[in-house]
Design a protein around this motif. Structure first.
Motif, PDB file in Angstrom:
ATOM      1  N   GLN A   7      41.405 -54.748 -23.000  1.00  0.00           N
ATOM      2  CA  GLN A   7      42.271 -54.595 -24.165  1.00  0.00           C
ATOM      3  C   GLN A   7      41.477 -54.425 -25.457  1.00  0.00           C
ATOM      4  O   GLN A   7      41.969 -53.876 -26.433  1.00  0.00           O
ATOM      5  CB  GLN A   7      43.215 -55.808 -24.327  1.00  0.00           C
ATOM      6  CG  GLN A   7      44.189 -55.987 -23.204  1.00  0.00           C
ATOM      7  CD  GLN A   7      43.626 -56.837 -22.071  1.00  0.00           C
ATOM      8  OE1 GLN A   7      42.422 -56.960 -21.897  1.00  0.00           O
ATOM      9  NE2 GLN A   7      44.513 -57.411 -21.276  1.00  0.00           N
ATOM     10  N   GLU A   8      40.235 -54.892 -25.462  1.00  0.00           N
ATOM     11  CA  GLU A   8      39.410 -54.815 -26.662  1.00  0.00           C
ATOM     12  C   GLU A   8      38.721 -53.457 -26.824  1.00  0.00           C
ATOM     13  O   GLU A   8      38.306 -53.113 -27.928  1.00  0.00           O
ATOM     14  CB  GLU A   8      38.354 -55.921 -26.648  1.00  0.00           C
ATOM     15  CG  GLU A   8      38.948 -57.314 -26.748  1.00  0.00           C
ATOM     16  CD  GLU A   8      37.904 -58.413 -26.631  1.00  0.00           C
ATOM     17  OE1 GLU A   8      36.697 -58.096 -26.496  1.00  0.00           O
ATOM     18  OE2 GLU A   8      38.296 -59.582 -26.667  1.00  0.00           O
ATOM     19  N   VAL A   9      38.602 -52.691 -25.722  1.00  0.00           N
ATOM     20  CA  VAL A   9      37.836 -51.450 -25.821  1.00  0.00           C
ATOM     21  C   VAL A   9      38.567 -50.205 -25.319  1.00  0.00           C
ATOM     22  O   VAL A   9      38.145 -49.092 -25.624  1.00  0.00           O
ATOM     23  CB  VAL A   9      36.484 -51.566 -25.067  1.00  0.00           C
ATOM     24  CG1 VAL A   9      35.582 -52.582 -25.733  1.00  0.00           C
ATOM     25  CG2 VAL A   9      36.695 -51.888 -23.610  1.00  0.00           C
ATOM     26  N   ILE A  15      44.542 -48.282 -19.801  1.00  0.00           N
ATOM     27  CA  ILE A  15      44.738 -49.544 -19.082  1.00  0.00           C
ATOM     28  C   ILE A  15      45.880 -49.401 -18.084  1.00  0.00           C
ATOM     29  O   ILE A  15      45.773 -49.832 -16.928  1.00  0.00           O
ATOM     30  CB  ILE A  15      44.986 -50.708 -20.061  1.00  0.00           C
ATOM     31  CG1 ILE A  15      43.721 -50.980 -20.883  1.00  0.00           C
ATOM     32  CG2 ILE A  15      45.424 -51.971 -19.314  1.00  0.00           C
ATOM     33  CD1 ILE A  15      43.889 -51.983 -21.991  1.00  0.00           C
ATOM     34  N   GLU A  16      46.956 -48.777 -18.491  1.00  0.00           N
ATOM     35  CA  GLU A  16      48.102 -48.588 -17.592  1.00  0.00           C
ATOM     36  C   GLU A  16      47.735 -47.725 -16.393  1.00  0.00           C
ATOM     37  O   GLU A  16      48.156 -47.994 -15.264  1.00  0.00           O
ATOM     38  CB  GLU A  16      49.283 -47.988 -18.359  1.00  0.00           C
ATOM     39  CG  GLU A  16      49.903 -48.969 -19.345  1.00  0.00           C
ATOM     40  CD  GLU A  16      50.973 -48.352 -20.227  1.00  0.00           C
ATOM     41  OE1 GLU A  16      51.354 -47.182 -20.000  1.00  0.00           O
ATOM     42  OE2 GLU A  16      51.417 -49.038 -21.165  1.00  0.00           O
ATOM     43  N   ILE A  17      46.930 -46.695 -16.613  1.00  0.00           N
ATOM     44  CA  ILE A  17      46.494 -45.846 -15.497  1.00  0.00           C
ATOM     45  C   ILE A  17      45.617 -46.642 -14.528  1.00  0.00           C
ATOM     46  O   ILE A  17      45.799 -46.574 -13.306  1.00  0.00           O
ATOM     47  CB  ILE A  17      45.752 -44.594 -16.017  1.00  0.00           C
ATOM     48  CG1 ILE A  17      46.730 -43.681 -16.767  1.00  0.00           C
ATOM     49  CG2 ILE A  17      45.084 -43.835 -14.872  1.00  0.00           C
ATOM     50  CD1 ILE A  17      46.054 -42.556 -17.536  1.00  0.00           C
ATOM     51  N   VAL A  22      44.060 -50.806  -9.747  1.00  0.00           N
ATOM     52  CA  VAL A  22      43.523 -52.164  -9.707  1.00  0.00           C
ATOM     53  C   VAL A  22      44.251 -52.977 -10.758  1.00  0.00           C
ATOM     54  O   VAL A  22      44.277 -52.599 -11.918  1.00  0.00           O
ATOM     55  CB  VAL A  22      42.006 -52.176 -10.025  1.00  0.00           C
ATOM     56  CG1 VAL A  22      41.459 -53.586  -9.997  1.00  0.00           C
ATOM     57  CG2 VAL A  22      41.230 -51.287  -9.081  1.00  0.00           C
ATOM     58  N   SER A  23      44.822 -54.091 -10.337  1.00  0.00           N
ATOM     59  CA  SER A  23      45.559 -54.918 -11.294  1.00  0.00           C
ATOM     60  C   SER A  23      45.156 -56.376 -11.135  1.00  0.00           C
ATOM     61  O   SER A  23      45.308 -56.961 -10.066  1.00  0.00           O
ATOM     62  CB  SER A  23      47.066 -54.764 -11.069  1.00  0.00           C
ATOM     63  OG  SER A  23      47.776 -55.514 -12.032  1.00  0.00           O
ATOM     64  N   GLY A  24      44.592 -56.944 -12.179  1.00  0.00           N
ATOM     65  CA  GLY A  24      44.217 -58.353 -12.165  1.00  0.00           C
ATOM     66  C   GLY A  24      42.895 -58.646 -11.482  1.00  0.00           C
ATOM     67  O   GLY A  24      42.505 -59.803 -11.362  1.00  0.00           O
ATOM     68  N   ASP A  25      42.173 -57.632 -11.044  1.00  0.00           N
ATOM     69  CA  ASP A  25      40.870 -57.820 -10.399  1.00  0.00           C
ATOM     70  C   ASP A  25      39.763 -57.384 -11.345  1.00  0.00           C
ATOM     71  O   ASP A  25      40.012 -56.745 -12.362  1.00  0.00           O
ATOM     72  CB  ASP A  25      40.785 -56.986  -9.112  1.00  0.00           C
ATOM     73  CG  ASP A  25      41.700 -57.507  -8.025  1.00  0.00           C
ATOM     74  OD1 ASP A  25      41.806 -58.738  -7.871  1.00  0.00           O
ATOM     75  OD2 ASP A  25      42.318 -56.676  -7.318  1.00  0.00           O
ATOM     76  N   TYR A  26      38.538 -57.727 -10.976  1.00  0.00           N
ATOM     77  CA  TYR A  26      37.385 -57.274 -11.747  1.00  0.00           C
ATOM     78  C   TYR A  26      37.065 -55.850 -11.335  1.00  0.00           C
ATOM     79  O   TYR A  26      37.146 -55.484 -10.168  1.00  0.00           O
ATOM     80  CB  TYR A  26      36.162 -58.164 -11.497  1.00  0.00           C
ATOM     81  CG  TYR A  26      36.346 -59.558 -12.024  1.00  0.00           C
ATOM     82  CD1 TYR A  26      36.337 -59.803 -13.389  1.00  0.00           C
ATOM     83  CD2 TYR A  26      36.525 -60.635 -11.164  1.00  0.00           C
ATOM     84  CE1 TYR A  26      36.510 -61.078 -13.891  1.00  0.00           C
ATOM     85  CE2 TYR A  26      36.701 -61.917 -11.648  1.00  0.00           C
ATOM     86  CZ  TYR A  26      36.687 -62.131 -13.018  1.00  0.00           C
ATOM     87  OH  TYR A  26      36.855 -63.393 -13.490  1.00  0.00           O
ATOM     88  N   LEU A  27      36.678 -55.054 -12.290  1.00  0.00           N
ATOM     89  CA  LEU A  27      36.332 -53.657 -12.040  1.00  0.00           C
ATOM     90  C   LEU A  27      34.988 -53.366 -12.693  1.00  0.00           C
ATOM     91  O   LEU A  27      34.809 -53.597 -13.893  1.00  0.00           O
ATOM     92  CB  LEU A  27      37.414 -52.741 -12.634  1.00  0.00           C
ATOM     93  CG  LEU A  27      37.191 -51.240 -12.503  1.00  0.00           C
ATOM     94  CD1 LEU A  27      37.244 -50.817 -11.036  1.00  0.00           C
ATOM     95  CD2 LEU A  27      38.261 -50.492 -13.287  1.00  0.00           C
TER      96      LEU A  27
END
Length: 93
Positions: A7-9, A15-17, A22-27
């Motif tokens: 969200q900061e960068v 982010i939505e794409i 991947v949702s809620g995991d580290y990437l």
């Protein structure tokens, strides 16, 4: 490597794409090919070790023994000999 909040960068649309995959995991996002740094460049460790090794070699040239250097720098005698060989090779180039 430190984590950065997306969200900061990143813009909300990106982010939505990403959340579609991947949702809620580290990437992990790798560096671009031309931006990669070798070990220790970012933290300065590489430069610090290079300076230390030069200092070891200079002290050896002024008469310090491998045993004395080992005790002073808290390294094994084998490590001191390896450093001396590497520094001697660099000095000849």
């Amino acid at each position: 490597m430190k984590y950065i909040k997306a969200q900061e960068v990143l813009p909300e649309e990106i982010i939505e794409i990403i959340q579609q995959y991947v949702s809620g995991d580290y990437l992990y996002i790798p560096c671009k090919e031309g931006d990669k740094k070798s070990w220790g460049e970012k933290s300065g460790s590489k430069k610090m070790l290079k300076t230390r090794n030069r200092e070891i070699y200079q002290k050896y040239l002024t008469g310090r023994s491998v045993e004395e250097l080992s005790e002073e720098f808290f390294l094994s005698e084998q490590s001191i000999r390896r450093i001396l060989c590497e520094e001697k090779r660099r000095a000849q180039v």
